[in-house]
Design a protein around this motif. Structure first.
Motif, PDB file in Angstrom:
ATOM      1  N   LEU A  38       0.719  -1.285   0.084  1.00 43.67           N
ATOM      2  CA  LEU A  38      -0.174  -0.160  -0.100  1.00 43.67           C
ATOM      3  C   LEU A  38       0.728   1.186   0.091  1.00 43.67           C
ATOM      4  O   LEU A  38       1.722   1.199   0.771  1.00 43.67           O
ATOM      5  CB  LEU A  38      -0.988   0.327   1.300  1.00 43.67           C
ATOM      6  N   VAL A  39       0.365   2.032  -0.930  1.00 43.99           N
ATOM      7  CA  VAL A  39       1.166   3.454  -0.992  1.00 43.99           C
ATOM      8  C   VAL A  39       0.407   4.504  -0.638  1.00 43.99           C
ATOM      9  O   VAL A  39      -0.594   4.754  -1.043  1.00 43.99           O
ATOM     10  CB  VAL A  39       1.786   3.561  -2.269  1.00 43.99           C
ATOM     11  N   ASP A  40       0.721   5.300   0.754  1.00 45.05           N
ATOM     12  CA  ASP A  40      -0.225   6.246   1.116  1.00 45.05           C
ATOM     13  C   ASP A  40       0.591   7.387   0.152  1.00 45.05           C
ATOM     14  O   ASP A  40       1.675   7.838   0.537  1.00 45.05           O
ATOM     15  CB  ASP A  40      -0.234   6.643   2.681  1.00 45.05           C
ATOM     16  N   LEU A  47      -4.640   6.929   5.093  1.00 43.71           N
ATOM     17  CA  LEU A  47      -4.329   5.749   4.946  1.00 43.71           C
ATOM     18  C   LEU A  47      -3.252   5.241   5.900  1.00 43.71           C
ATOM     19  O   LEU A  47      -3.761   3.815   6.533  1.00 43.71           O
ATOM     20  CB  LEU A  47      -3.674   5.271   3.411  1.00 43.71           C
ATOM     21  N   SER A  48      -2.175   5.519   6.264  1.00 44.51           N
ATOM     22  CA  SER A  48      -1.397   5.689   7.273  1.00 44.51           C
ATOM     23  C   SER A  48      -2.148   5.335   8.606  1.00 44.51           C
ATOM     24  O   SER A  48      -1.825   4.652   9.212  1.00 44.51           O
ATOM     25  CB  SER A  48      -0.417   6.815   7.407  1.00 44.51           C
ATOM     26  N   MET A  49      -3.142   6.213   8.879  1.00 44.28           N
ATOM     27  CA  MET A  49      -3.804   6.034  10.215  1.00 44.28           C
ATOM     28  C   MET A  49      -4.734   4.704  10.355  1.00 44.28           C
ATOM     29  O   MET A  49      -4.808   4.061  11.001  1.00 44.28           O
ATOM     30  CB  MET A  49      -4.756   7.292  10.213  1.00 44.28           C
ATOM     31  N   ILE A 129       0.314  -3.684  -6.121  1.00 44.10           N
ATOM     32  CA  ILE A 129       0.683  -2.232  -5.594  1.00 44.10           C
ATOM     33  C   ILE A 129      -0.364  -1.410  -5.711  1.00 44.10           C
ATOM     34  O   ILE A 129      -1.025  -1.086  -6.697  1.00 44.10           O
ATOM     35  CB  ILE A 129       2.167  -1.761  -5.836  1.00 44.10           C
ATOM     36  N   ILE A 130      -0.985  -1.014  -4.416  1.00 42.97           N
ATOM     37  CA  ILE A 130      -2.046   0.010  -4.566  1.00 42.97           C
ATOM     38  C   ILE A 130      -1.721   1.307  -4.026  1.00 42.97           C
ATOM     39  O   ILE A 130      -1.376   1.494  -2.742  1.00 42.97           O
ATOM     40  CB  ILE A 130      -3.286  -0.645  -3.570  1.00 42.97           C
ATOM     41  N   ILE A 131      -2.030   2.416  -4.753  1.00 41.61           N
ATOM     42  CA  ILE A 131      -1.714   3.869  -4.377  1.00 41.61           C
ATOM     43  C   ILE A 131      -3.141   4.570  -4.122  1.00 41.61           C
ATOM     44  O   ILE A 131      -3.899   4.679  -5.045  1.00 41.61           O
ATOM     45  CB  ILE A 131      -0.845   4.462  -5.519  1.00 41.61           C
ATOM     46  N   ASP A 132      -2.876   5.084  -2.938  1.00 32.98           N
ATOM     47  CA  ASP A 132      -4.057   6.215  -2.415  1.00 32.98           C
ATOM     48  C   ASP A 132      -3.802   7.630  -2.556  1.00 32.98           C
ATOM     49  O   ASP A 132      -2.561   7.859  -2.363  1.00 32.98           O
ATOM     50  CB  ASP A 132      -4.550   5.895  -0.779  1.00 32.98           C
ATOM     51  N   THR A 133      -4.572   8.045  -3.478  1.00 37.28           N
ATOM     52  CA  THR A 133      -4.064   9.574  -3.906  1.00 37.28           C
ATOM     53  C   THR A 133      -4.819  10.884  -3.158  1.00 37.28           C
ATOM     54  O   THR A 133      -5.948  10.296  -2.556  1.00 37.28           O
ATOM     55  CB  THR A 133      -4.409   9.915  -5.402  1.00 37.28           C
TER      56      THR A 133
END
Ligand SMILES: Nc1ncnc2c1ncn2[C@@H]1O[C@H](COP(=O)(O)OP(=O)(O)O)[C@@H](O)[C@H]1O
Ligand SMILES: [Mg+2]
Length: 270
Positions: A38-40, A47-49, A129-133
């Motif tokens: 996961l990429v915040d 997402l990190s929280m 790999i999932i990127i949250d924007t």
């Protein structure tokens, strides 16, 4: 390990369920024995929280340090300094400092490929790999799109805007033409759906009428549930917090739909 799929979750509106989708899709894929990064990529660090980092702003190493190191051709911190792990899922966190990296990107030659450079070096370790924007179509989102095989677009019927979606699609087409020819649209995901309401019915019909022929609309739809906020608040996935609920089943089905689609595509190409 088979090929890695990099998926960006994007919609420039806030509150469409991007972060919730990134987190719970990763957990559902992990339950299918997939290894996920996961990429915040949002300076708000939501997402990190969700992942259990209580105060992302206090992190010593986050995406900001990595982006800066890459832009100035300096060595990266050691991976265990910035990769956080829960079982099959790794996370690279972000915090408010990432907005400084976005400003630095403006003056950087070829800066839109910065995240691509990082992910290329890590790809072989993951299935997904999932990127949250962040809710914007700025340089961070363009960096994410440049690094991705596909884009998943969460649409909240209560915030439906045809103009907004058209702007996002225009950016994706530009990225495809100019930076990343392999990008495609995984599909539109209807989130926070209360299927009994006229608002939902109207919005869903409009999405189908406008985009149904050119973009896949996932069969899985995410129901509206107050429990989602609770799970996020307690940094728990829906699979752990509410294993038997409809909203959990919807994310599990979404993971299956994504996996089946890739298999079908791979078969078509062979
Ligand atoms: N299916 C859902 N039902 C009810 N509330 C939801 C659902 N999905 C997300 N939410 C809540 O809506 C808010 C916005 O969701 P979030 O995933 O943070 O969206 P974004 O990342 O697009 O801003 C959060 O408070 C979240 O807990
Ligand atoms: Mg978010």
């Amino acid at each position: 390990m088979t090929q890695t799929t990099v998926i960006t979750i994007a919609n420039q509106k806030g509150g469409t369920g991007k972060t919730t989708t990134a987190y719970n899709l990763a957990c559902a894929l992990s339950d299918e024995d997939k290894k996920v990064l996961l990429v915040d990529f949002d300076p708000q660090g939501n997402l990190s929280m969700c992942f259990g980092i209580e105060n992302p702003d206090q992190l010593k190493f986050s995406m900001f340090n990595i982006m800066n190191a890459l832009m100035s051709d300096e060595p990266l911190p050691a991976p265990d300094e910035y990769i956080h792990n829960h079982g099959n899922i790794d996370l690279i966190p972000s915090n408010i400092e990432l907005s400084v990296a976005e400003i630095n990107l403006r003056d950087e030659l070829g800066g839109e490929k910065t995240l691509t450079t990082l992910l290329e070096s890590m790809k072989q370790r993951y299935d997904y790999i999932i990127i949250d924007t962040n809710p914007s179509l700025g340089l961070l989102t363009i960096n994410a799109l440049a690094a991705s095989d596909s884009v998943l677009i969460p649409v909240n019927p209560q915030l439906w805007s045809a103009t907004g979606l058209t702007q996002l699609l225009k950016i994706i087409i530009k990225v495809k033409k100019r930076i990343n020819p392999r990008i495609s649209i995984a599909g539109i995901l209807m989130t926070m759906c209360d299927t009994r309401t006229n608002l939902y019915k109207e919005a869903y019909k409009l999405v189908q009428d406008y985009y149904g022929e050119i973009i896949r609309i996932f069969t899985s739809q995410i129901p509206l549930s107050v429990k989602v906020g609770e799970a996020n608040f307690y940094s728990q996935s829906l699979m752990t917090y509410l294993p038997k609920s409809k909203v959990t089943a919807a994310y599990q089905n979404l993971a299956k739909e994504l996996m089946q689609h890739e298999y079908a595509q791979a078969k078509n190409h062979s």
